[in-house]
Design a protein around this motif. Sequence first.
Motif, PDB file in Angstrom:
ATOM      1  N   ALA A  40     -14.700 -16.516  19.025  1.00 50.64           N
ATOM      2  CA  ALA A  40     -14.440 -16.924  20.666  1.00 50.64           C
ATOM      3  C   ALA A  40     -14.657 -15.846  21.635  1.00 50.64           C
ATOM      4  O   ALA A  40     -15.577 -16.075  22.774  1.00 50.64           O
ATOM      5  CB  ALA A  40     -12.995 -17.818  20.971  1.00 50.64           C
ATOM      6  N   LYS A  62     -13.883 -25.547  27.820  1.00 53.14           N
ATOM      7  CA  LYS A  62     -13.055 -24.797  26.778  1.00 53.14           C
ATOM      8  C   LYS A  62     -13.100 -23.357  26.798  1.00 53.14           C
ATOM      9  O   LYS A  62     -12.262 -22.463  26.540  1.00 53.14           O
ATOM     10  CB  LYS A  62     -13.126 -25.491  25.603  1.00 53.14           C
ATOM     11  CG  LYS A  62     -12.516 -26.841  25.441  1.00 53.14           C
ATOM     12  CD  LYS A  62     -12.772 -27.341  23.868  1.00 53.14           C
ATOM     13  CE  LYS A  62     -13.250 -28.786  23.907  1.00 53.14           C
ATOM     14  NZ  LYS A  62     -13.511 -29.117  22.668  1.00 53.14           N
ATOM     15  N   LEU A  63     -14.310 -22.865  26.542  1.00 47.18           N
ATOM     16  CA  LEU A  63     -14.765 -21.361  26.402  1.00 47.18           C
ATOM     17  C   LEU A  63     -14.478 -20.658  27.860  1.00 47.18           C
ATOM     18  O   LEU A  63     -13.894 -19.710  27.660  1.00 47.18           O
ATOM     19  CB  LEU A  63     -16.213 -21.032  26.304  1.00 47.18           C
ATOM     20  CG  LEU A  63     -16.774 -19.978  25.731  1.00 47.18           C
ATOM     21  CD1 LEU A  63     -16.101 -19.607  24.272  1.00 47.18           C
ATOM     22  CD2 LEU A  63     -18.197 -19.727  25.834  1.00 47.18           C
ATOM     23  N   ARG A 103     -11.994 -21.433  29.817  1.00 41.26           N
ATOM     24  CA  ARG A 103     -10.507 -21.488  29.885  1.00 41.26           C
ATOM     25  C   ARG A 103     -10.193 -20.234  28.967  1.00 41.26           C
ATOM     26  O   ARG A 103      -9.261 -19.361  29.398  1.00 41.26           O
ATOM     27  CB  ARG A 103      -9.846 -22.754  29.252  1.00 41.26           C
ATOM     28  CG  ARG A 103      -8.315 -22.643  29.222  1.00 41.26           C
ATOM     29  CD  ARG A 103      -7.698 -24.160  28.830  1.00 41.26           C
ATOM     30  NE  ARG A 103      -8.335 -25.009  29.227  1.00 41.26           N
ATOM     31  CZ  ARG A 103      -7.841 -25.605  30.635  1.00 41.26           C
ATOM     32  NH1 ARG A 103      -6.658 -24.930  31.024  1.00 41.26           N
ATOM     33  NH2 ARG A 103      -8.129 -26.591  31.247  1.00 41.26           N
ATOM     34  N   PHE A 104     -10.678 -20.141  27.858  1.00 47.00           N
ATOM     35  CA  PHE A 104     -10.631 -19.049  26.763  1.00 47.00           C
ATOM     36  C   PHE A 104     -10.796 -17.589  27.789  1.00 47.00           C
ATOM     37  O   PHE A 104      -9.938 -16.683  27.708  1.00 47.00           O
ATOM     38  CB  PHE A 104     -11.402 -18.803  25.588  1.00 47.00           C
ATOM     39  CG  PHE A 104     -11.273 -17.689  24.456  1.00 47.00           C
ATOM     40  CD1 PHE A 104     -10.292 -18.008  23.931  1.00 47.00           C
ATOM     41  CD2 PHE A 104     -12.111 -16.640  24.847  1.00 47.00           C
ATOM     42  CE1 PHE A 104     -10.195 -16.843  22.978  1.00 47.00           C
ATOM     43  CE2 PHE A 104     -11.954 -15.562  24.091  1.00 47.00           C
ATOM     44  CZ  PHE A 104     -10.822 -15.604  23.090  1.00 47.00           C
ATOM     45  N   THR A 116      -8.226 -17.089  30.876  1.00 46.12           N
ATOM     46  CA  THR A 116      -6.930 -16.710  30.556  1.00 46.12           C
ATOM     47  C   THR A 116      -6.763 -15.379  29.832  1.00 46.12           C
ATOM     48  O   THR A 116      -5.804 -14.588  29.999  1.00 46.12           O
ATOM     49  CB  THR A 116      -6.479 -17.912  29.575  1.00 46.12           C
ATOM     50  OG1 THR A 116      -6.793 -19.026  30.049  1.00 46.12           O
ATOM     51  CG2 THR A 116      -5.034 -17.837  29.376  1.00 46.12           C
ATOM     52  N   ARG A 117      -7.826 -15.122  28.801  1.00 45.65           N
ATOM     53  CA  ARG A 117      -7.429 -13.958  27.971  1.00 45.65           C
ATOM     54  C   ARG A 117      -8.343 -12.709  28.380  1.00 45.65           C
ATOM     55  O   ARG A 117      -7.930 -11.670  28.029  1.00 45.65           O
ATOM     56  CB  ARG A 117      -7.778 -14.487  26.702  1.00 45.65           C
ATOM     57  CG  ARG A 117      -6.846 -15.585  25.971  1.00 45.65           C
ATOM     58  CD  ARG A 117      -7.515 -15.870  24.636  1.00 45.65           C
ATOM     59  NE  ARG A 117      -6.677 -16.979  24.129  1.00 45.65           N
ATOM     60  CZ  ARG A 117      -5.809 -16.938  23.173  1.00 45.65           C
ATOM     61  NH1 ARG A 117      -5.806 -15.619  22.427  1.00 45.65           N
ATOM     62  NH2 ARG A 117      -4.816 -17.743  22.828  1.00 45.65           N
ATOM     63  N   HIS A 162      -2.273 -11.488  27.421  1.00 48.18           N
ATOM     64  CA  HIS A 162      -3.219 -12.194  26.464  1.00 48.18           C
ATOM     65  C   HIS A 162      -2.178 -12.378  25.162  1.00 48.18           C
ATOM     66  O   HIS A 162      -2.476 -13.532  24.609  1.00 48.18           O
ATOM     67  CB  HIS A 162      -4.312 -11.078  26.102  1.00 48.18           C
ATOM     68  CG  HIS A 162      -5.242 -11.797  25.188  1.00 48.18           C
ATOM     69  ND1 HIS A 162      -6.474 -11.170  24.817  1.00 48.18           N
ATOM     70  CD2 HIS A 162      -5.351 -12.842  24.314  1.00 48.18           C
ATOM     71  CE1 HIS A 162      -7.294 -11.916  23.861  1.00 48.18           C
ATOM     72  NE2 HIS A 162      -6.556 -12.995  23.681  1.00 48.18           N
ATOM     73  N   ALA A 187      -0.604 -15.789  25.205  1.00 51.69           N
ATOM     74  CA  ALA A 187      -1.550 -17.130  25.384  1.00 51.69           C
ATOM     75  C   ALA A 187      -1.442 -18.076  24.615  1.00 51.69           C
ATOM     76  O   ALA A 187      -1.854 -19.272  24.745  1.00 51.69           O
ATOM     77  CB  ALA A 187      -2.994 -16.497  25.553  1.00 51.69           C
ATOM     78  N   LEU A 196     -10.980 -24.678  20.955  1.00 50.30           N
ATOM     79  CA  LEU A 196     -12.256 -24.445  20.676  1.00 50.30           C
ATOM     80  C   LEU A 196     -12.633 -24.752  19.073  1.00 50.30           C
ATOM     81  O   LEU A 196     -12.216 -23.758  18.537  1.00 50.30           O
ATOM     82  CB  LEU A 196     -12.612 -23.000  20.835  1.00 50.30           C
ATOM     83  CG  LEU A 196     -12.805 -22.616  22.438  1.00 50.30           C
ATOM     84  CD1 LEU A 196     -12.718 -21.254  22.748  1.00 50.30           C
ATOM     85  CD2 LEU A 196     -14.222 -23.032  22.916  1.00 50.30           C
ATOM     86  N   LEU A 247     -18.004 -23.718  19.005  1.00 49.89           N
ATOM     87  CA  LEU A 247     -18.416 -22.315  19.182  1.00 49.89           C
ATOM     88  C   LEU A 247     -19.652 -22.246  18.604  1.00 49.89           C
ATOM     89  O   LEU A 247     -20.428 -21.180  18.835  1.00 49.89           O
ATOM     90  CB  LEU A 247     -17.649 -21.320  17.996  1.00 49.89           C
ATOM     91  CG  LEU A 247     -15.924 -21.052  18.526  1.00 49.89           C
ATOM     92  CD1 LEU A 247     -15.098 -20.574  17.173  1.00 49.89           C
ATOM     93  CD2 LEU A 247     -16.039 -20.238  19.723  1.00 49.89           C
TER      94      LEU A 247
END
Lengths: 570, 570
Positions: free
Chosen positions: A344, A533-534, A536-537, A540-541, B552, B555, B563, B568
């Motif tokens: 991801a 969704k990507l 958000r990843f 967030t991260r 992170h 999370a 995902l 992906l």
Amino acid sequence: MPYRAPVSDFRFLFDHVVGFDAVAATDRFAEASPDMVEAILTESAKMCEEVLAPLQRKGDLDPSRLENGVVRTPEGFGDGFAAIREGGWVSIAADPENGGMGLPMAVTSAVNEMMSSACLSLQLQPLMSQGQIEALEHHASDEIKATYLPKLISGEWTGTMNLTEPQAGSDVGALRTKAEPKGDGSFAISGQKIYITWGDTDFSENVCHLVLARLPDAPEGTKGISLFMVPKFLPDADGNPGARNDLRVVSLEHKLGLHGSPTAVMEYDGATGWLVGPEGGGMRAMFTMMNNARLGVGVQGVGVAEAATQHALAYARDRKQGRSPIENGTGTILDHADVRRMVATMKAETFAARAIALACAVSIDMGRATGDAGWEARAALLTPVAKAFGTDTGIAVADMGIQVHGGMGFIEETGAAQYARDVRVTAIYEGTNGIQAMDLVGRKMMDGGEAAFELLDEIEERVEAIRSEMPELADPVFQAAETLREAVEWLAGQEMNQRFAGSVPFLKGFARVLGGYYHLLAAKADPEGAHAKLARFYITRLLPEHGALLAHARAGADALYALSPDDLAA
Amino acid sequence: MPYRAPVSDFRFLFDHVVGFDAVAATDRFAEASPDMVEAILTESAKMCEEVLAPLQRKGDLDPSRLENGVVRTPEGFGDGFAAIREGGWVSIAADPENGGMGLPMAVTSAVNEMMSSACLSLQLQPLMSQGQIEALEHHASDEIKATYLPKLISGEWTGTMNLTEPQAGSDVGALRTKAEPKGDGSFAISGQKIYITWGDTDFSENVCHLVLARLPDAPEGTKGISLFMVPKFLPDADGNPGARNDLRVVSLEHKLGLHGSPTAVMEYDGATGWLVGPEGGGMRAMFTMMNNARLGVGVQGVGVAEAATQHALAYARDRKQGRSPIENGTGTILDHADVRRMVATMKAETFAARAIALACAVSIDMGRATGDAGWEARAALLTPVAKAFGTDTGIAVADMGIQVHGGMGFIEETGAAQYARDVRVTAIYEGTNGIQAMDLVGRKMMDGGEAAFELLDEIEERVEAIRSEMPELADPVFQAAETLREAVEWLAGQEMNQRFAGSVPFLKGFARVLGGYYHLLAAKADPEGAHAKLARFYITRLLPEHGALLAHARAGADALYALSPDDLAA
């Protein structure tokens, strides 16, 4: 695991993220309709997938070599280049008057990215020719243009850039190659140049070297540098390759990667050349040549990131290992949280780097189409970010691809390591990423940060408009933009070396924030889909990293220089 | 640019940072006096500088190869190994009863680091033997001990670990190699093993393979695995190498780096072996073998980081390029802020990784010397951090070393790229760094985080005591320790897969905080010197990264698994 060109990703970015519609709405690029762009991308994708991708590994195993002074390229590279030439892919941005298609840089960037994913070492050649074509379009006499541009654009002839000498790398002004007037309008060029990418080929009729050199009595430093066209074969009266010029490939480098691409030491022994642009105008012409090449190199990084991501994902979806930790999983290692996190991350970073590169390309296109100083400043601002972040991303993503493969990643047959080896130099050539960062906080902030503030105004306005709809994604991006604004304000008030002490972390932090912004725009356009969704990843991260990076950017030079060379050696 | 072993750095860390005095104060390690340690370090440093370092590049250019079933090692490796053997450096930690010196792991780690800096591909061999020696000391019968340990410790024979099979990598429990009782106390071992480091040599009289295999009717998974000693030559009645065993090297891998080290595919065709430890006890014995090998691999990363830093610093101090931006500079690229930032980062990161590794080694030593459960838990906690952060640091620092070299970094002759190629696998073998992070947040927090909290209590207490003296360094470290404590509290309350989703960032954040702590201790001991300046650099510029990493870490898994594999691939 064959490469699949991400045509729909380009379309999505054009339509929803980087504002390509504005480019297509200009007179200059009126031909770049959705249908035309779709056709271009689909056709080049096919060539990349079918012709170029199979050459990737071959070029690594069968390096370009020098035999009795002649460069022999890997088996298949000649056919691969022929496909590039015949498709017209050497330079689709070039002026239609000389045989180009006059298409936007945004489309060129997409095509360049696909070629880079498929076979980076071969793609380097057209990238060199593109830079040369652009330099000639802007600076050459009509006679040189007429002789060289059609051949370069058609791919019959190929081009190189000759800047570096052993004592003159990042400091181009230190170069010593000489140009003596011969009295007939031509010059005798003498000197040694190193790191000459595709310094020779066995698949082009002629190799055209653009060489930086000094005229007699030229002033020291960059002001004394002029640019010359020095072809391998002197064009005859009909413009065909004639007599052999006095230049030769002395040796090829043994490199970490890009084995398919010959990197030459070139020797000029009174070779005949012609001035391009005015005397002493070499640096200016070189910047034309390098500026868009910088975007092109950033795009190389994106291309390798894309290919490495596809490669690692295919492996992870196939490889079974251990009990699945989740219900309804795939039964492969992609079920494991850390493997999914890695893939991801690769995907999210590739998206961010591609968006930044295409946004830069759109700015270049808008500047060209409208002559608007704001667009030109935006393009100038984004170019070092696109170059450094694109290549850093290529390197980081390829490295993560090795890790996804586990032990197999260290075995060359797998191919994961080759991506990492090939892409490594992209952070070095066309100006190291350190030089890009100095350009960003130095030259690109001579305006007191105005171009950056205008970009931030635009970001904050658009993010503000999305806030009510998706606050949990928009709020962190807005906050990050504010933190970036504060960093720009701080930097713009400092002396140069105070800025330089944190310039690389600043550039990385800048890219983090831009990445968050483009991911947010993607999420808005696809709020229930994979893009959201990507996003958000990423938000967030990965976005939170901007905080430490931008704090680092403001650490200043004093504590850094307190560490003396002797302290570092202690 | 020859390697110079950092003997005084080890002494400084032992004396002021990692508390080696406590080790030397135990009965078990009473011999490890300052004089003795100094003598050991000085003597091994000499061998590393003079004998091993010149082999580094040779091993890369002249890879180990398989000729008619026989492994041929690079020219000079035999002499290099003889120097290791004759100096007694194969295993200075081994039991004196069998010829070892019984020295602490902290000293072993220093010696291993120097050998790793000098020639990683050769140092891998003694590291393998060390793991085997430890496994035999703990689990083998007296007869096996008597036959094998003196020969392994003296270096006459060498050892390997045979775990991986094509379908059984990180999931060791999936292995299929069989062991059939032969009725005379021995077993017939049949199966294929891959990635066998130093699977054969041409400089040892015998190669002793510790092989994981399954007895007939053994249960599935890890419980059914037993460990066997399977030597290349069966010892005769006098304990000398006798008949050839039924095992062979099928092929050697073509790897990204470590070309000097043969990585073998091994075939066992009913080879004779003897059980080590109880039936079904293979995993337990393997963990003994791997546990300290994990620290040893972390130390390999530190060794490469040290060597790459020295190499890049030497280049930067020598290379002239551009006008110096500072007064009274050296006139080299080290005057440029970004180059100095890179070299300072390399130095600061190497210090942090070395301190973590040595703190881990001291914990192991204290656990062994005192049997104290707190020390054992500390060692268990720090082992995955030392392994993953040491190797991540080796990779990151070697990569930065390439960048410091500019274009030269991409040319193999320079040597910078070799460090990066060689060290890459250290993040993969002995358990990938992802596995290390899962171990840290999983197994090592089965205690509810107690071992971590005890470490944090100690850190905060010591930092508190330094606060009044150097608040601008101590305050950020204290705050960072608090943030780490909150992350541990959060993780300890989560299900495993929620922890795993952020385990790698957590480990990196953990290491960042530990690094800040050890830099602070160094600054306190050397408040006006280079250590304090380096600590300021680290604490100001690198420590802040812990914030985003530990965010992170928290999370969670839900947004990650949102995902899907199809997302992906979209």
